[in-house]
Design a protein around this motif. Structure first.
Motif, PDB file in Angstrom:
ATOM      1  N   ILE A 104      70.277  27.601   9.516  1.00 23.90           N
ATOM      2  CA  ILE A 104      69.796  27.683  10.896  1.00 23.90           C
ATOM      3  C   ILE A 104      69.687  29.141  11.318  1.00 23.90           C
ATOM      4  N   SER A 144      81.079  17.389   9.903  1.00 23.47           N
ATOM      5  CA  SER A 144      80.225  18.569   9.835  1.00 23.47           C
ATOM      6  C   SER A 144      80.909  19.775  10.476  1.00 23.47           C
ATOM      7  N   ALA A 149      65.758  25.407  12.013  1.00 23.70           N
ATOM      8  CA  ALA A 149      66.640  24.939  10.947  1.00 23.70           C
ATOM      9  C   ALA A 149      65.820  24.607   9.691  1.00 23.70           C
ATOM     10  N   TYR A 150      66.365  24.956   8.558  1.00 25.31           N
ATOM     11  CA  TYR A 150      65.755  24.634   7.256  1.00 25.31           C
ATOM     12  C   TYR A 150      66.715  23.683   6.557  1.00 25.31           C
ATOM     13  N   ASP A 151      66.322  22.397   6.492  1.00 24.09           N
ATOM     14  CA  ASP A 151      67.224  21.366   5.957  1.00 24.09           C
ATOM     15  C   ASP A 151      67.028  21.174   4.461  1.00 24.09           C
ATOM     16  N   THR A 152      68.123  20.823   3.826  1.00 28.90           N
ATOM     17  CA  THR A 152      68.067  20.463   2.408  1.00 28.90           C
ATOM     18  C   THR A 152      69.330  19.664   2.081  1.00 28.90           C
ATOM     19  N   ALA A 153      69.447  19.237   0.865  1.00 29.70           N
ATOM     20  CA  ALA A 153      70.626  18.481   0.421  1.00 29.70           C
ATOM     21  C   ALA A 153      71.001  18.904  -0.984  1.00 29.70           C
ATOM     22  N   SER A 210      74.865  17.575   3.070  1.00 29.86           N
ATOM     23  CA  SER A 210      73.681  17.752   3.914  1.00 29.86           C
ATOM     24  C   SER A 210      73.774  19.159   4.485  1.00 29.86           C
ATOM     25  N   ALA A 248      72.007  22.599   6.362  1.00 31.67           N
ATOM     26  CA  ALA A 248      70.959  23.157   7.213  1.00 31.67           C
ATOM     27  C   ALA A 248      71.194  24.652   7.346  1.00 31.67           C
ATOM     28  N   GLU A 282      77.593  19.089   6.107  1.00 29.85           N
ATOM     29  CA  GLU A 282      78.174  17.770   6.326  1.00 29.85           C
ATOM     30  C   GLU A 282      78.281  17.097   4.960  1.00 29.85           C
ATOM     31  N   ARG A 326      75.059  24.814   8.479  1.00 31.40           N
ATOM     32  CA  ARG A 326      75.720  23.611   8.960  1.00 31.40           C
ATOM     33  C   ARG A 326      75.861  22.683   7.759  1.00 31.40           C
TER      34      ARG A 326
END
Length: 657
Positions: A554, A517, A561-565, A550, A552, A604, A602
């Motif tokens: 931020i 990451s 943080a707003y996560d997604t993939a 992966s 994010a 990864e 971010r």
């Protein structure tokens, strides 16, 4: 008006129209020919029969804005009774003919414009069942009712009849001979035109005009106490069946021509005072007859009527017998039919014209188009009660139906005529409400779908289709407006290279996964808190591999943080000589309602590269993007019910009887 003297008795014989050259003396019935100012006797008219007509010499009327006056008539007799051809003079001196038979009227004019060789040929005009042949060399030589031929225009042959001249009265433009028999052809087209070809002369006489109702003629100066045909002027009478001696009640002696005994099946000719047996039905069964003779029927929007006759009919198809019942309804001045088939009810009215053909085996009547439905040959198994023709056992007819629910067109074709009628479906509850309680209680609810029963799913299908189209159009324009309004501002972009450091295909976060990451530089996102963000990743060199990111987003100020993939995968190859490919080298995700501020990414990555190998990829962050996905999702959800309704509608139609 001129007035000459009868050459036989000297009585005055009036002449009103200059076209009149024949006259019948009102005193001695001498038929004379007008020569200058004198009359020459050429014969004698027979006594006219009492046919319950309401018209007389001197009757006036108005048809299609033209006033006319009756000057004379020729009376004919044929299978169904009497036919009057009233000779009329119009205001401008022109003349026409008003045909009258069984309460039906035809206003026509003599057409002498066509040469004799264009008329259909009748080689044996004196035969009781004459054969009609098309003139010239038509594709179909012999003509039958329902066939189309050309005589100045395209006509459909409706009826072939042989009429006998009874006599005449008043002044006339044509000669006649009492007792003379002639072939008459009734013809019609799909444009509301009617015609009669009279083979009493050579060349044949062609009368062309229109059918008319009693009300449309606006008749005046009628006979005293006159009532239109079948309107009930003549009271019911009791008769005794010739076959079994049962007492029968003839409800409409002024309308019916025959009566079938409901006890023994004997059919009698009621036109003569001395009843004559003309047919007999061997098996008399009232099973399946729901409306007894004399039942009063009060259907909404229809004249109150009475069951006068009952016909039980059947047809054979693929070894299966289909049965139905027709009820003859009579009301003052007219008649109709009520058909019961599988406990479904249809109200039929006679049509004077002929429906037009349309492409695709369709018929057009009025402004409505009807689809072809069925064709069969019917057999009359039983008749009970009174009829306006001389009903016979085993009568056969070729039936053809066209439907446009809730209506249908039906034709019955015999060797002598084709009879068209228009039917309208009667719902079960409406039918029950139209009958006396003791009769309605015996009706049975139908289990099958009626031939012209309205399809409720088709109505819903049309309604839902209109709604879907409107909503799709509205949403489409909203989507288009959003696309135009969307800024799609690029707030960050970066190019990176990925190198596999874990065993191929190791999942992120698992024991063997080596953390790869990293975070990007900080960038600013502007705009409103309700605006969205789209993150796009493009791996242009990806080849038979996948890359899973992966991601994010931020907020550097709040650490939210707003996560997604996002996954990019692209595979291709050749199987059995055919190339294939699947996946995409690009991927993206939308994030709704991202507040303005300073952010970083971010990232990864996980992939199936071998250790040490990898690929380059590009990352882009866009602000205020309009995505088409909601539009397509909405469209699918909107049109799915339509597909369901379509199949329900199709299943309903496939169950019609």
């Amino acid at each position: 008006m001129s007035e000459l003297s009868c050459p036989n008795c000297g009585a005055p014989v009036p002449f009103i129209n200059k076209a009149s050259v024949y006259a019948v003396c009102p005193n001695c019935r001498t038929l004379s020919l007008k020569k200058d100012v004198q009359l020459e006797k050429i014969g004698e008219s027979g006594e006219l029969a009492d046919d319950n007509t309401v018209i007389r010499i001197g009757t006036e009327g108005t048809f299609r804005k033209k006033n006319f006056k009756v000057l004379g008539r020729i009376q004919l007799k044929f299978d169904l009774g009497y036919w009057n051809e009233w000779y009329v003079s119009e205001e401008d001196g022109s003349t026409a003919w008003l045909g009258e038979a069984q309460g039906i009227y035809f206003y026509t004019r003599l057409d002498t414009s066509l040469p004799a060789d264009q008329f259909p040929r009748v080689p044996e005009p004196t035969s009781e069942y004459p054969k009609i042949y098309e003139a010239g060399h038509g594709k179909k030589d012999r003509l039958s009712p329902g066939d189309t031929f050309t005589l100045g225009r395209d006509w459909t042959l409706k009826e072939i009849s042989v009429a006998e001249c009874v006599g005449g009265e008043g002044e006339l433009p044509l000669n006649f001979e009492t007792g003379y028999r002639a072939v008459l052809l009734d013809i019609a087209d799909g444009e509301d035109n009617f015609g009669t070809i009279d083979y009493s002369d050579e060349p044949p006489l062609l009368f062309v005009g229109h059918a008319a109702t009693f009300q449309e003629l606006q008749l005046r100066n009628l006979k005293e106490n006159a009532v239109a045909f079948g309107a009930g002027l003549v009271q019911a009478r009791s008769i005794q069946c010739v076959g079994c001696g049962a007492s029968l009640n003839q409800l409409r002696p002024d309308f019916s021509k025959s009566i079938a005994c409901e006890y023994c099946g004997t059919v009698m000719d009621t036109e003569q005072q001395d009843l004559k047996v003309i047919a007999k039905f061997e098996e008399v069964s009232k099973e399946g007859i729901y409306l007894p003779l004399g039942t009063q029927v009060k259907l909404p929007g229809r004249p109150e009527s009475q069951v006068l006759g009952i016909l039980k009919k059947s047809s054979e198809e693929d070894g299966e017998t289909f049965r139905w019942t027709d009820y003859l309804l009579h009301y003052p001045g007219g008649y109709a039919w009520l058909n019961e088939n599988g406990n479904n009810w249809t109200y039929f009215e006679p049509l004077l014209g002929v429906p037009k053909w349309a492409s695709g085996l369709k018929r057009i009547y009025g402004k409505e188009k009807y689809d072809w439905y069925a064709k069969s040959e019917s057999n009359t198994d039983l008749a009970l009660g009174e009829f306006y023709w001389k009903v016979k056992s085993g009568e056969k007819a070729e039936i053809e139906d066209y439907v446009s629910p809730p209506n249908m067109l039906s034709s019955e074709r015999t060797e002598r005529e084709i009879f068209w009628s228009k039917g309208t479906f009667v719902p079960f509850q409406t039918m029950k409400g139209a009958l006396p309680l003791e009769v309605a209680s015996k009706l049975q609810k139908p289990e099958d779908i009626g031939a012209c029963e309205p399809n409720p799913y088709k109505i819903r299908l049309k309604r839902n289709f209109r709604i879907a189209v409107v909503l799709t159009a509205i949403f489409f324009f909203v989507e288009m407006y959003g696309c135009i309004k969307a800024k799609e501002e690029v707030v960050y972009q970066g190019n990176f290279a990925y190198v596999q450091t874990s065993p191929s295909g190791t999942d992120i976060g698992t024991f063997n996964f080596h953390d790869n990451s990293f975070v990007t530089d900080i960038f600013e996102i502007k705009g409103e808190a309700t605006d969205n963000v789209e993150i796009k990743i493009d791996s242009p060199n990806l080849d038979n591999k996948y890359m899973y990111f992966s991601v994010a987003l931020i907020n550097a100020d709040t650490d939210i943080a707003y996560d997604t993939a996002i996954e990019t995968s692209y595979y291709h190859g050749v199987d059995d000589g055919e190339s294939w490919s699947e996946g995409s080298k690009s991927g993206s995700k939308d994030m709704a309602e991202i507040p303005p501020g300073h952010y970083y990414l971010r990232l990864e990555t996980q992939s199936d590269f071998r250790p040490g190998a990898g690929a380059k990829y590009n990352v882009q962050v866009l602000r205020d993007v309009m995505s088409p996905a909601p539009f397509f999702l909405f469209g699918i959800l909107l049109w799915l019910p339509l597909i369901y309704t379509f199949f329900k509608s199709y299943y309903f139609d496939s169950r019609r009887t």
